[in-house]
Design an enzyme around this catalytic site. Structure first.
Site, PDB file in Angstrom:
ATOM      1  N   GLY A 277     -21.371  79.031  52.721  1.00 14.64           N
ATOM      2  CA  GLY A 277     -20.950  80.333  52.219  1.00 14.64           C
ATOM      3  C   GLY A 277     -21.441  80.591  50.808  1.00 14.64           C
ATOM      4  N   ASP A 278     -21.476  79.539  49.982  1.00 13.69           N
ATOM      5  CA  ASP A 278     -22.011  79.686  48.622  1.00 13.69           C
ATOM      6  C   ASP A 278     -23.500  79.996  48.661  1.00 13.69           C
ATOM      7  OD1 ASP A 278     -19.582  79.031  47.116  1.00 13.69           O
ATOM      8  OD2 ASP A 278     -19.819  77.042  47.980  1.00 13.69           O
ATOM      9  N   GLN A 279     -24.235  79.313  49.554  1.00  7.84           N
ATOM     10  CA  GLN A 279     -25.663  79.602  49.677  1.00  7.84           C
ATOM     11  C   GLN A 279     -25.890  81.043  50.110  1.00  7.84           C
ATOM     12  OE1 GLN A 279     -28.792  77.410  49.320  1.00  7.84           O
ATOM     13  NE2 GLN A 279     -29.101  79.596  48.988  1.00  7.84           N
TER      14      GLN A 279
END
Length: 475
Positions: A277-279
């Site tokens: 999700g951060d990527q």
């Protein structure tokens, strides 16, 4: 597939006010923690209880939460990253700061005291057996320092990674973020324990669980349900668009409650999803900063998140490139070790068209692996003029990534890359027939061969651009 780009990590961030190059600034705002992975082998059960015994355990630490997003952003070529966060004044906090410093992330710490949360995963065979988190109070935050406002004013994009530990409820910071959102992309990745996005947010990217929490919509966890939740959040939040991320099912983007949603499917990928999700959020922010529409940014981001999982998730931050996937030299060695033939092809590949595909398909059939060298944006401008390329090097590389390997080269002719790869065949389009190719002498030095393949008549990037320009003038 191997998609390798000739890039490197950015240098450590200089002092505020001293920007010696043209790198763009991304400001990441959010809660940070220290991630710890204990990894080993589990091939038997304990005689004391039906639990696996972990042997050969090794421990690795990395920044977590918004810290992981900042590290992922620092790997993006051409970006300098500032992380606005609160780090506890304890040993895990010192370790976290050192890890961030190693990656060149500039940290602006708002914490006045407190302890740093630690998330520990026990893993074997690429699976998490157990996770335990330290219970810590929220880190106390002080007044907003001027450097935060300075960096937000410089930023080409802002990313908020809310992990529910209080930083997004900081009143001064929220006001500064709302001001920043007025004239630059701001992406908000929310958390159930966090706050709503600030006014003017370009794009909010909750996952299904977060969208369910904030909207209260009890519908099924499918495309229709996620779309309905996105519509509700678009009405409830002061944001321009909402994309609900759906894990292995991709994402759905809603820009208008009365319009059709954009469903973005994802390729199936197995692996550690921690940080995916951060990527996705990082890729969305930097793509929006390049002037792309949210629809394009989300499509690119879903693919980037899939690639991150395929590469091993957080383990990819320290692991060498996977053989045959990201390193063309490794791919070349592997093909030659089994007696195969390596084929190289090069060009600008601006506005990819049927002529390019014909060249590449024919080149691929001549050997066992094809490595494509594409000219960088700077090189294309030197060769074709200041109005080229029409499509940037990152997007051109992505379009060609279904081939064995892609390299972006800064030279007008790829002598340096060819000298390293030493392809058995170097392929050019038939429009080169009858004249000597500049790099032919180099290729022939190691016994390689230069060949041309039939040129698909009527397909030229320059001709196509001129045709489009004429049509535009006629209107």
């Amino acid at each position: 597939m191997c998609a390798a780009v000739d890039t490197h990590l950015t240098d450590p961030t200089p002092a505020i006010g001293a920007e010696p190059d043209t790198a763009q600034r991304l400001v990441v705002v959010g809660d940070v923690l220290l991630d710890r992975d204990i990894t080993g082998t589990a091939n038997r059960l304990s005689p004391e209880a039906p639990v696996p015994i972990l042997s050969g355990a090794q421990t690795a630490h990395r920044p977590g939460g918004a810290g992981l997003a900042a590290v992922l952003a620092a790997r993006e070529p051409g970006w300098r990253v500032t992380l606005v966060c609160g780090i506890g004044q304890d040993e895990p906090g010192a370790q976290l700061r050192a890890l961030l410093d190693e990656t060149g992330v500039e940290v602006i710490d708002l914490a006045t005291s407190g302890t740093t949360p630690v998330k520990t995963r026990v893993r074997a065979a690429d699976r998490t057996l157990l996770r335990f988190d330290t219970d810590t109070d929220l880190v106390p935050l002080g007044p907003l320092p001027d450097p935060v406002r300075t960096r937000l004013a410089e930023a080409a994009a802002v990313l908020v990674c809310d992990y529910g530990r209080g930083i997004t409820s900081h009143d001064e910071l929220r006001q500064a973020l709302a001001s920043a959102a007025a004239d630059r992309p701001l992406v908000w990745d929310p958390h159930p324990k966090g706050t709503a996005p600030v006014p003017g947010t370009t794009l909010a990217v909750p996952n299904t669980d977060e969208a369910l929490h904030f909207s209260g919509h009890p519908g099924p966890r499918d495309l229709a349900g996620d779309t309905a939740r996105a519509v509700q959040l678009l009405a409830a939040w002061p944001v321009k668009q909402v994309a609900v991320t759906r894990g292995r099912d991709g994402a759905v983007l809603v820009a208008d409650a009365d319009g059709h949603p954009l469903a973005i499917p994802a390729r199936r990928a197995a692996g550690d999803t921690c940080g995916a999700g951060d990527q996705l959020a990082v890729t969305t922010a930097v793509t929006l900063a390049a002037g792309r529409l949210p629809s394009h940014a989300m499509a690119v981001a879903v693919e980037a998140a899939t690639g991150y999982v395929e590469a091993g998730g957080p383990a990819s931050l320290t692991a060498p490139p996977a053989p045959g996937r990201t390193d063309p030299l490794e791919l070349t060695a592997r093909v030659r070790a089994r007696g195969g033939k390596v084929v190289g092809a090069g060009g600008c590949f601006d506005l990819l068209h049927a002529g390019h595909l014909s060249l590449l398909e024919q080149a691929r059939r001549l050997g066992d692996a094809l490595i494509v060298c594409i000219n960088s944006d700077t090189s294309v401008r030197r060769l074709k003029g200041e109005d080229r390329p029409v499509v940037g090097e990152r997007e051109r590389a992505a379009l060609l990534a279904a081939l064995d390997s892609v390299i972006v080269v800064g030279e007008d002719t790829p002598e340096r890359v060819l000298a390293e790869l030493r392809p058995d065949l170097w392929v050019k389009g038939g429009d080169y027939s009858g004249r000597r190719i500049a790099e032919a002498d180099l290729v022939e030095n190691w016994g390689g061969e230069v060949v041309t393949v039939p040129f698909l008549e009527g397909h030229s990037t320059t001709t196509r651009i001129h045709h489009v320009a004429q049509q535009a003038d006629a209107r």
